[in-house]
Motif scaffolding. Structure first.
Motif, PDB file in Angstrom:
ATOM      1  N   TRP A 276       0.822  -1.209   0.000  1.00 47.17           N
ATOM      2  CA  TRP A 276       0.000   0.000   0.000  1.00 47.17           C
ATOM      3  C   TRP A 276       0.858   1.262   0.000  1.00 47.17           C
ATOM      4  N   ASN A 277       0.596   2.157  -0.953  1.00 50.04           N
ATOM      5  CA  ASN A 277       1.181   3.500  -0.980  1.00 50.04           C
ATOM      6  C   ASN A 277       2.694   3.449  -0.767  1.00 50.04           C
ATOM      7  N   LEU A 278       3.394   2.817  -1.700  1.00 51.81           N
ATOM      8  CA  LEU A 278       4.813   2.512  -1.530  1.00 51.81           C
ATOM      9  C   LEU A 278       5.688   3.760  -1.477  1.00 51.81           C
ATOM     10  N   MET A 279       5.240   4.864  -2.087  1.00 49.11           N
ATOM     11  CA  MET A 279       6.017   6.100  -2.034  1.00 49.11           C
ATOM     12  C   MET A 279       6.104   6.617  -0.598  1.00 49.11           C
ATOM     13  N   VAL A 280       4.956   6.638   0.083  1.00 50.58           N
ATOM     14  CA  VAL A 280       4.929   7.079   1.480  1.00 50.58           C
ATOM     15  C   VAL A 280       5.709   6.107   2.357  1.00 50.58           C
ATOM     16  N   THR A 281       5.542   4.820   2.116  1.00 49.36           N
ATOM     17  CA  THR A 281       6.272   3.813   2.890  1.00 49.36           C
ATOM     18  C   THR A 281       7.775   4.007   2.768  1.00 49.36           C
ATOM     19  N   ASN A 282       8.244   4.238   1.559  1.00 44.70           N
ATOM     20  CA  ASN A 282       9.682   4.413   1.338  1.00 44.70           C
ATOM     21  C   ASN A 282      10.210   5.658   2.052  1.00 44.70           C
ATOM     22  N   LEU A 283       9.448   6.763   1.997  1.00 48.22           N
ATOM     23  CA  LEU A 283       9.903   7.991   2.652  1.00 48.22           C
ATOM     24  C   LEU A 283       9.915   7.842   4.171  1.00 48.22           C
ATOM     25  N   LEU A 284       8.871   7.219   4.729  1.00 45.57           N
ATOM     26  CA  LEU A 284       8.838   7.008   6.173  1.00 45.57           C
ATOM     27  C   LEU A 284       9.958   6.077   6.622  1.00 45.57           C
ATOM     28  N   ARG A 285      10.288   5.117   5.795  1.00 40.92           N
ATOM     29  CA  ARG A 285      11.362   4.187   6.156  1.00 40.92           C
ATOM     30  C   ARG A 285      12.695   4.928   6.283  1.00 40.92           C
ATOM     31  N   HIS A 286      12.955   5.870   5.369  1.00 44.06           N
ATOM     32  CA  HIS A 286      14.259   6.541   5.363  1.00 44.06           C
ATOM     33  C   HIS A 286      14.307   7.786   6.244  1.00 44.06           C
ATOM     34  N   THR A 287      13.161   8.424   6.474  1.00 42.14           N
ATOM     35  CA  THR A 287      13.173   9.652   7.288  1.00 42.14           C
ATOM     36  C   THR A 287      12.907   9.384   8.765  1.00 42.14           C
ATOM     37  N   ILE A 288      12.152   8.333   9.083  1.00 44.15           N
ATOM     38  CA  ILE A 288      11.765   8.081  10.481  1.00 44.15           C
ATOM     39  C   ILE A 288      12.296   6.735  10.977  1.00 44.15           C
ATOM     40  N   TYR A 289      11.924   5.661  10.298  1.00 37.64           N
ATOM     41  CA  TYR A 289      12.231   4.319  10.805  1.00 37.64           C
ATOM     42  C   TYR A 289      13.736   4.081  10.930  1.00 37.64           C
ATOM     43  N   ASN A 290      14.475   4.271   9.848  1.00 41.34           N
ATOM     44  CA  ASN A 290      15.913   3.985   9.886  1.00 41.34           C
ATOM     45  C   ASN A 290      16.673   4.860  10.889  1.00 41.34           C
ATOM     46  N   PRO A 291      16.486   6.185  10.905  1.00 38.65           N
ATOM     47  CA  PRO A 291      17.211   6.991  11.901  1.00 38.65           C
ATOM     48  C   PRO A 291      16.884   6.607  13.339  1.00 38.65           C
ATOM     49  N   VAL A 292      15.587   6.369  13.643  1.00 44.50           N
ATOM     50  CA  VAL A 292      15.208   6.005  15.007  1.00 44.50           C
ATOM     51  C   VAL A 292      15.810   4.651  15.378  1.00 44.50           C
ATOM     52  N   ARG A 293      15.766   3.707  14.476  1.00 44.23           N
ATOM     53  CA  ARG A 293      16.301   2.365  14.771  1.00 44.23           C
ATOM     54  C   ARG A 293      17.805   2.414  14.992  1.00 44.23           C
ATOM     55  N   VAL A 294      18.524   3.123  14.126  1.00 43.33           N
ATOM     56  CA  VAL A 294      19.979   3.217  14.265  1.00 43.33           C
ATOM     57  C   VAL A 294      20.352   3.923  15.569  1.00 43.33           C
ATOM     58  N   PHE A 295      19.632   4.984  15.909  1.00 43.99           N
ATOM     59  CA  PHE A 295      19.937   5.708  17.148  1.00 43.99           C
ATOM     60  C   PHE A 295      19.691   4.846  18.382  1.00 43.99           C
ATOM     61  N   LEU A 296      18.551   4.114  18.392  1.00 48.69           N
ATOM     62  CA  LEU A 296      18.194   3.336  19.579  1.00 48.69           C
ATOM     63  C   LEU A 296      18.998   2.052  19.722  1.00 48.69           C
ATOM     64  N   GLU A 297      19.569   1.558  18.622  1.00 48.10           N
ATOM     65  CA  GLU A 297      20.362   0.333  18.722  1.00 48.10           C
ATOM     66  C   GLU A 297      21.538   0.501  19.674  1.00 48.10           C
ATOM     67  N   PHE A 298      22.096   1.690  19.720  1.00 46.45           N
ATOM     68  CA  PHE A 298      23.220   1.941  20.636  1.00 46.45           C
ATOM     69  C   PHE A 298      22.748   2.191  22.065  1.00 46.45           C
ATOM     70  N   GLN A 299      21.438   2.459  22.223  1.00 41.35           N
ATOM     71  CA  GLN A 299      20.912   2.767  23.546  1.00 41.35           C
ATOM     72  C   GLN A 299      20.285   1.544  24.214  1.00 41.35           C
ATOM     73  N   VAL A 300      19.419   0.828  23.479  1.00 39.01           N
ATOM     74  CA  VAL A 300      18.662  -0.275  24.086  1.00 39.01           C
ATOM     75  C   VAL A 300      18.844  -1.599  23.357  1.00 39.01           C
ATOM     76  N   GLY A 301      19.594  -1.610  22.247  1.00 33.72           N
ATOM     77  CA  GLY A 301      19.786  -2.847  21.511  1.00 33.72           C
ATOM     78  C   GLY A 301      18.765  -3.006  20.393  1.00 33.72           C
ATOM     79  N   GLN A 302      19.088  -3.891  19.442  1.00 25.11           N
ATOM     80  CA  GLN A 302      18.237  -4.064  18.268  1.00 25.11           C
ATOM     81  C   GLN A 302      16.872  -4.641  18.609  1.00 25.11           C
ATOM     82  N   GLN A 303      16.797  -5.479  19.636  1.00 27.38           N
ATOM     83  CA  GLN A 303      15.530  -6.125  19.983  1.00 27.38           C
ATOM     84  C   GLN A 303      14.447  -5.107  20.300  1.00 27.38           C
TER      85      GLN A 303
END
Length: 419
Positions: A276-303
């Motif tokens: 569904w709506n792959l353009m929005v999905t792609n933008l959210l993945r790179h602007t929100i999901y990836n930065p938040v995940r990378v930042f938190l991996e050093f704080q609380v771990g990947q899990q």
């Protein structure tokens, strides 16, 4: 004044007919007026009603035409402001300023302009499209562009984007097809697709618009919301698919599709991440999901970083939908749409946890999982997404605007070609 003149002419004709009738004598003037008044009263009332209806239609159409013309002028202003903003972005930050915080600061005025642009418009559909294409997607693309990422930055093996390509990709929901896709797409195997191509969707959407006013009032409210779900899917796919087709035809670029048969989704991850709506999905993945995940991996771990990043992406999506809805109705948000996306984000996290627990043990048949997934999406959409739209009348406004646009185009064609 038109109504008064036509009514007076009608009563004058009736009086003249009475005066010239040979059956009526000079001594019986009052009686003959009474007799003929009774005879012609119903006819006159019917004619007056017809005149009134015709007048109302004429006034309504004139008002609609003026509204459409005024909105077209405002839309032209908005397009010129977008064009000027993207020309600045292409020649100044792109050519003269290196990536990073400095380029981000140079784009802040553009973000502000993109945020206020929908406020220049008053009709629902142009306002919503401007808010989606420019305020949301355009701003997110420029945000990634500030750090040399996203669809405005070609891959290492591709030449830089031309000015035309840059403007088209920045203001339309398109993305150049890459050879290296997201890993989730590589392992995804789609079943045979149903024959719902773009022209078919246009025809179905047109039919639903045509019968909406006559049929919708006879349907149960639940059925109305289901019809609105179908219309929303068709509208989004038509608009996004039309933009992709136009840009691909004009610029000769191979572009990624807007969606991938979302009604065949077998899970929430499949629906939101791959279909569904792959353009929005792609933008959210790179602007929100990836930065938040990378930042938190050093704080609380990947899990824990991954589920929090998923919830963050859905939360931002919900807030952006609330903003889009505010642009359309200019009323205080009810936050139902935000809760809709937060709910789906939480359910997607639970779904991923359950999948890991039962992997290799058992799985549902594709038909069953598809029915459960689509049923959940439709049910929650009826519960949280559509009610604020229906209460505000935004759905009816959108349908009326499509009808008004059709009438406006028909009238202009008739005036140009003489009939």
């Amino acid at each position: 004044m038109l109504f008064y003149n036509e009514t007076r002419q009608l009563w004058s004709k009736t009086a003249a007919r009475v005066a010239n009738d040979p059956l009526c004598t000079q001594q019986n003037t009052s009686k003959r007026y009474l007799i003929y008044g009774q005879i012609h009263r119903d006819k006159v009332s019917i004619q007056i009603t017809k005149i009134h209806i015709k007048l109302v239609k004429r006034v309504t159409y004139t008002t609609q035409a003026k509204t459409m013309e005024e909105e077209i002028k405002n839309l032209i202003k908005v397009c010129l402001m977008v064009l000027a903003s993207l020309l600045y972005s292409y020649f100044i930050p792109n050519k003269l300023i290196s990536k990073g915080k400095l380029r981000l600061l140079s784009l802040l005025p553009i973000y502000y302009i993109f945020t206020i642009l929908p406020l220049y418009l008053s009709t629902a559909v142009p306002t919503a499209l401007t808010a989606v294409f420019i305020t949301w997607l355009g701003s997110f693309k420029l945000l990634l562009f500030a750090f040399d990422q996203g669809p405005l930055i070609p891959s290492n093996h591709d030449p830089p984007l031309s000015l035309t390509q840059f403007i088209s990709i920045a203001c339309l929901p398109v993305k150049i097809k890459q050879n290296q896709k997201h890993p989730s797409h590589q392992t995804h195997k789609s079943p045979p697709k149903l024959p719902l191509n773009w022209p078919t969707k246009v025809v179905l959407f047109g039919l639903l618009i045509g019968v909406h006013g006559n049929v919708i009032q006879h349907l149960h409210p639940k059925m109305v919301l289901i019809v609105h779900c179908v219309m929303l899917y068709l509208f989004v796919d038509i608009i996004f698919g039309g933009g992709i087709g136009l840009v691909g035809l004009v610029l000769g670029m191979e572009l990624e599709p807007p969606s991938d048969e979302p009604y065949l989704s077998t899970s929430l991850q499949d629906f939101w991440g791959r279909r569904w709506n792959l353009m929005v999905t792609n933008l959210l993945r790179h602007t929100i999901y990836n930065p938040v995940r990378v930042f938190l991996e050093f704080q609380v771990g990947q899990q824990w970083a991954t589920p929090v990043a998923v919830l963050a992406a859905f939360l931002v999506s919900g807030l952006m939908h609330e903003l889009l809805f505010y642009y359309v109705i200019r009323a205080t948000p009810t936050w139902e749409m935000t809760w809709y996306f937060v709910l789906h984000g939480a359910c997607l996290v639970v779904e991923n946890v359950m999948r890991k627990l039962v992997v290799g043990r058992w799985h549902l048949h594709r038909a069953v999982s598809c029915l459960l997934t689509v049923g959940f999406v439709v049910a929650t959409t009826e519960w949280l997404f559509f009610p604020p739209l229906v209460r505000s009348g935004a759905d009816l406004r959108a349908v009326e605007e499509f009808e008004m646009l059709i009438n406006f185009v028909k009238e202009r064609c008739q005036s140009l070609y003489g009939n």
